[in-house]
Design a protein around this motif. Structure first.
Motif, short mmCIF file in Angstrom:
data_model
loop_
_atom_site.label_atom_id
_atom_site.label_comp_id
_atom_site.label_asym_id
_atom_site.label_seq_id
_atom_site.Cartn_x
_atom_site.Cartn_y
_atom_site.Cartn_z
N GLY A 120 1.13 -1.25 -0.31
CA GLY A 120 -0.06 -0.15 0.20
C GLY A 120 0.83 0.92 -0.09
O GLY A 120 2.38 0.88 -0.15
N SER A 121 0.24 2.39 0.34
CA SER A 121 0.86 3.48 0.14
C SER A 121 1.51 4.34 0.71
O SER A 121 1.86 3.24 1.87
N ARG A 122 3.34 4.82 0.70
CA ARG A 122 4.22 5.16 1.85
C ARG A 122 3.61 5.94 2.37
O ARG A 122 4.52 6.00 3.82
N LYS A 123 2.72 6.42 2.31
CA LYS A 123 2.31 7.56 2.95
C LYS A 123 0.53 7.46 3.55
O LYS A 123 -0.41 7.62 3.08
N ALA A 124 0.45 6.41 4.13
CA ALA A 124 -0.88 5.79 4.83
C ALA A 124 -1.30 6.50 5.55
O ALA A 124 -0.52 7.46 5.99
N THR A 125 -2.76 6.85 5.62
CA THR A 125 -3.90 7.45 5.86
C THR A 125 -3.80 6.63 7.51
O THR A 125 -3.21 5.47 8.08
N ALA A 126 -4.84 7.53 8.62
CA ALA A 126 -5.16 6.80 9.90
C ALA A 126 -5.71 5.45 9.19
O ALA A 126 -5.45 3.87 10.10
N TYR A 127 -6.34 5.56 9.00
CA TYR A 127 -7.35 4.42 8.88
C TYR A 127 -6.55 2.84 7.56
O TYR A 127 -6.46 1.77 7.74
N GLY A 128 -6.03 3.41 7.42
CA GLY A 128 -5.03 2.44 6.22
C GLY A 128 -4.51 2.31 7.04
O GLY A 128 -4.20 0.49 7.01
N LYS A 129 -3.22 2.27 8.10
CA LYS A 129 -2.40 1.66 9.21
C LYS A 129 -3.23 1.05 10.11
O LYS A 129 -2.59 -0.45 10.36
N TRP A 130 -4.61 0.98 10.50
CA TRP A 130 -5.28 0.50 10.90
C TRP A 130 -6.47 -0.53 10.49
O TRP A 130 -5.84 -2.30 10.72
N ALA A 131 -6.75 -0.69 9.12
CA ALA A 131 -6.72 -1.78 8.52
C ALA A 131 -5.19 -2.92 7.98
O ALA A 131 -5.67 -4.05 8.21
N CYS A 132 -4.53 -2.52 8.00
CA CYS A 132 -3.44 -2.84 7.73
C CYS A 132 -2.99 -3.80 8.92
O CYS A 132 -2.91 -5.36 8.60
N GLU A 133 -3.08 -2.95 9.72
CA GLU A 133 -2.69 -4.45 11.44
C GLU A 133 -4.08 -5.51 11.59
O GLU A 133 -3.36 -6.52 11.87
N LYS A 134 -4.87 -4.58 11.85
CA LYS A 134 -5.95 -5.77 11.28
C LYS A 134 -5.94 -7.01 10.44
O LYS A 134 -6.35 -8.60 10.81
N PHE A 135 -5.93 -6.76 9.37
CA PHE A 135 -5.61 -8.39 8.29
C PHE A 135 -4.15 -8.59 8.52
O PHE A 135 -4.75 -9.98 8.57
N ALA A 136 -3.38 -8.34 8.96
CA ALA A 136 -2.36 -8.95 9.05
C ALA A 136 -2.20 -10.44 10.19
O ALA A 136 -1.90 -10.99 10.01
N ASN A 137 -2.73 -8.86 11.25
CA ASN A 137 -3.36 -9.59 12.77
C ASN A 137 -3.87 -11.38 13.02
O ASN A 137 -3.46 -12.25 12.94
N GLU A 138 -4.86 -10.67 11.87
CA GLU A 138 -5.67 -12.33 11.66
C GLU A 138 -5.25 -12.92 10.65
O GLU A 138 -6.06 -14.22 10.42
N LEU A 139 -4.40 -12.44 9.88
CA LEU A 139 -3.86 -13.48 8.54
C LEU A 139 -2.89 -14.99 9.31
O LEU A 139 -3.40 -16.03 9.37
#
Length: 210
Positions: A120-139
């Motif tokens: 994803g983006s190098r300049k991630a939004t707060a939502y992008g960071k949250w979603a990334c952590e959520k998906f990575a954790n569950e995967l």
């Protein structure tokens, strides 16, 4: 020491020949050892390669270059995996333009066959960071290996989340495996080599160009 097709393949990659250029040679010379032993004049007669590339082949086609190359890989603790090797990733064998050589730092395990890329983006939004952590954790909880590009932003978050969760992660670079880019991810680079692997299809020293 007798040189092998495998070593010649790594050598060709190291001097900058693309996958398609190497395949072009293999079409004309099924055994790369035959190509290695060609007279200089015959190298310049090979079709489909530019003269500057032929000159580079002739200049670097010697045992001394090969020995320096493999000594450098050993110093960096990098394993060169080729399409001739049994441990070449199974999924990559099926793609059209598969890399002839992969440089690997760390270990690729059989369990990494169950993997998913998060980029994803190098300049991630707060939502992008949250979603990334959520998906990575569950995967990771499901036993999935997280693959990303070791860039700033979402890539780094995906890798760090996988490591923090105790999972496996693989970083795929767009430059030589001996170059850490961006530099601020150096500690992450080292962590990934212990918790997974860093992979590049580019020869040592290749800069991170756009």
């Amino acid at each position: 020491m007798k040189i092998t097709d495998r070593e010649i393949l790594i050598w060709l990659n190291s001097i900058g020949l693309s996958n398609s250029q190497i395949r072009h040679i293999q079409i004309q010379y099924r055994r790369l050892t035959d190509f290695w032993e060609l007279d200089k004049e015959k190298v310049y007669k090979i079709e489909g390669l530019k003269d500057d590339l032929k000159a580079k082949i002739v200049k670097n086609r010697n045992q001394e270059y090969i020995e320096r190359l493999f000594e450098r890989l050993k110093e960096l603790n990098v394993n060169a995996v080729t399409v001739f090797d049994e441990d070449y990733p199974t999924r990559l064998r099926t793609i059209h333009d598969k890399p002839n050589v992969l440089y690997v730092k760390g270990k690729i395990l059989e369990e990494d066959n169950l993997a998913l890329a998060i980029v994803g983006s190098r300049k991630a939004t707060a939502y992008g960071k949250w979603a990334c952590e959520k998906f990575a954790n569950e995967l990771v909880e499901l036993g999935v290996t997280i693959i990303s590009g070791l860039a700033s932003g979402i890539d780094a978050i995906a890798h760090r989340t996988a490591i923090k969760k105790g999972g496996r992660t693989i970083g795929v670079l767009g430059n030589g495996i001996d170059i850490v880019y961006p530099n601020q991810n150096r500690s992450l680079y080292e962590e990934i080599t212990e918790k997974g692997a860093i992979i590049s299809e580019f020869p040592l020293g290749t800069p991170p160009l756009p």
